[in-house]
Enzyme design. Structure first.
Site, short mmCIF file in Angstrom:
data_model
loop_
_atom_site.label_atom_id
_atom_site.label_comp_id
_atom_site.label_asym_id
_atom_site.label_seq_id
_atom_site.Cartn_x
_atom_site.Cartn_y
_atom_site.Cartn_z
CG ASN A 119 -0.27 -0.31 2.50
OD1 ASN A 119 0.37 -1.35 2.65
ND2 ASN A 119 -0.36 0.59 3.46
CB CYS A 165 -3.12 2.97 8.23
SG CYS A 165 -4.13 2.27 6.97
#
Ligand code: PMP
Length: 409
Positions: free
Chosen positions: A165, A351
């Site tokens: 990611n 995140c």
């Protein structure tokens, strides 16, 4: 970050979340129906009356469509609240199953996993499991021979992220699965960033468990799932209750989310071959333009992840910006300045953002603290084109002047 994006805002953060496909939204609407509409789409799929059975059929059709896109059987797919839950379930649920069947407790993973794998793995370590972190090279690849060295006779499970990611590295999953199976271990892959973007067919790829998420491939947030091969041990459920989804995950299924996910995934898979080619070209052009823009400046751009764009997530460009004679730049500050100029990127993963600690995944590549702090991730998607790349390039000088006031380009 600004709260109200202006209409001309250029969103280049598709790895954090991709916009909902209007076709998925249209498919969802009947299942968000109110009591006033005849369809009663709000009904509980477990109810025996007509509306309940209608909702049940919608969920089953969605499962069949998702399974078809992945090359799986419908009964091998369980819907979850997203990839975070699927990863937690795969790791913790399997640990419970394997421990109960007396399997030895050794797990192999990497230091570049998403927190939703990393944290359950730490939980396992606290519960007495032995964990080995297979090394990654400077581009983030796990080498099959080094994975083999990390394996033991007692390794029960290997968990490795498919498409990263942050740095965009796409692992050669087939080779890694082969190593795990040769050593008698099961293989779980977090494919949240690759399902719907790269060809992935579990009829050909012998992965045992695969995590996916809808909002990374133009579906709604709050839904994802886990593929668990029918002949692999079933992870013990995390959620106990009414026994929905064959007892694997209790809680009333959400037909709107299931249908929205299935529709988005259907189109994403259909369009993936052409779209991934387009995004790779766009990503490569972005990098070339950045390099040209900065070549005569005090700034140095270091690409993180693979130099070969065929081995990166389509549309991903992750880089560090260093400035000679200046304290390390902060990716967050760069991203904030771009946001103020109407361009949305992130400093790493969503995140991770909000914390100024360097990314563990970037550090695991052997990068310096400065390199791991001064990172920007651009993740291009369906709605981006050349004009977005040019807008980013045009905004950069002012952004850099602002972040390094004394700096000259
Ligand atoms: N794994 C990866 C690789 C991801 O990129 C993400 C989202 N950042 C997740 C897991 C978690 O996904 P979700 O938002 O569906 O919980």
């Amino acid at each position: 970050m600004t709260t109200d994006a202006p209409p001309s805002y250029r969103y280049l953060d598709n790895a954090a979340s991709a916009p909902l496909d209007p076709r998925a939204l249209a498919a969802m609407l009947p299942w968000l129906a109110t009591a006033q509409t005849a369809a009663h789409g709000f009904a509980n799929p477990a109810s025996l009356h007509g509306p309940g059975q209608g909702a049940r059929t919608a969920v089953q059709n969605a499962l069949a469509q998702i399974a078809h896109c992945l090359g799986a059987r419908p009964d091998e797919i369980t819907l979850t609240s997203g990839a975070t839950e699927a990863n937690n379930w795969a790791i913790r649920g399997l640990a419970e199953t394997l421990s109960a069947s007396g399997r030895p407790r050794h797990l192999v993973t990497t230091a570049i996993e998403h927190p939703s794998v990393r944290e359950p793995v730490r939980w396992l370590e606290r519960a007495g499991w032995r964990v080995t972190y297979a090394p990654v090279d400077r581009e983030g690849f796990v080498h099959p021979d080094l994975l083999a060295q990390a394996m033991g006779d007692d390794t029960a499970l290997v968990s490795i992220i498919h498409g990263h990611n942050e740095i965009g590295t796409v692992q050669p999953l087939d080779e890694l699965i082969e190593v795990a199976h040769r050593h008698g271990a099961l293989f779980h892959a977090d494919a949240a960033q690759t399902v719907g973007k790269l060809p992935l067919n579990v009829a050909r790829l012998p992965v045992d468990y695969l995590t996916f998420s809808a909002h990374k491939c133009y579906g709604p947030k709050g839904v994802g799932g886990l593929f668990a091969r029918h002949d692999a041990p079933a992870p013990a459920p995390l959620l106990l209750g009414g026994g929905q989804q064959q007892g694997r995950r209790s809680g009333v299924e959400n037909p709107a989310l299931a249908v929205g996910f299935a529709t988005a995934l259907h189109y994403a898979c259909e369009e993936a071959p052409a779209e991934s080619r387009r995004l790779r070209t766009l990503g490569r052009r972005l990098l070339e333009r950045l390099r040209i823009e900065l070549q005569e400046s005090r700034f140095r751009l270091i690409l993180n992840g693979p130099e070969d764009f065929h081995r990166r997530l389509p549309g991903n460009a992750h880089f560090s910006l260093l400035c000679e004679g200046h304290a390390p730049l902060e990716g967050e500050a760069l991203a904030l300045q771009l946001d103020l100029r109407g361009i949305g990127v992130s400093s790493g993963s969503a995140c991770h953002s909000g914390s100024l600690t360097p990314s563990a995944s970037v550090l695991a590549l052997g990068k310096t603290q400065a390199e791991a702090t001064a990172t920007l991730r651009v993740s291009l998607g369906r709605e981006n084109d050349d004009s977005d790349v040019e807008a980013l390039i045009a905004a950069l000088p002012a952004v850099l002047r602002r972040v390094v006031p004394a700096g000259r380009l």
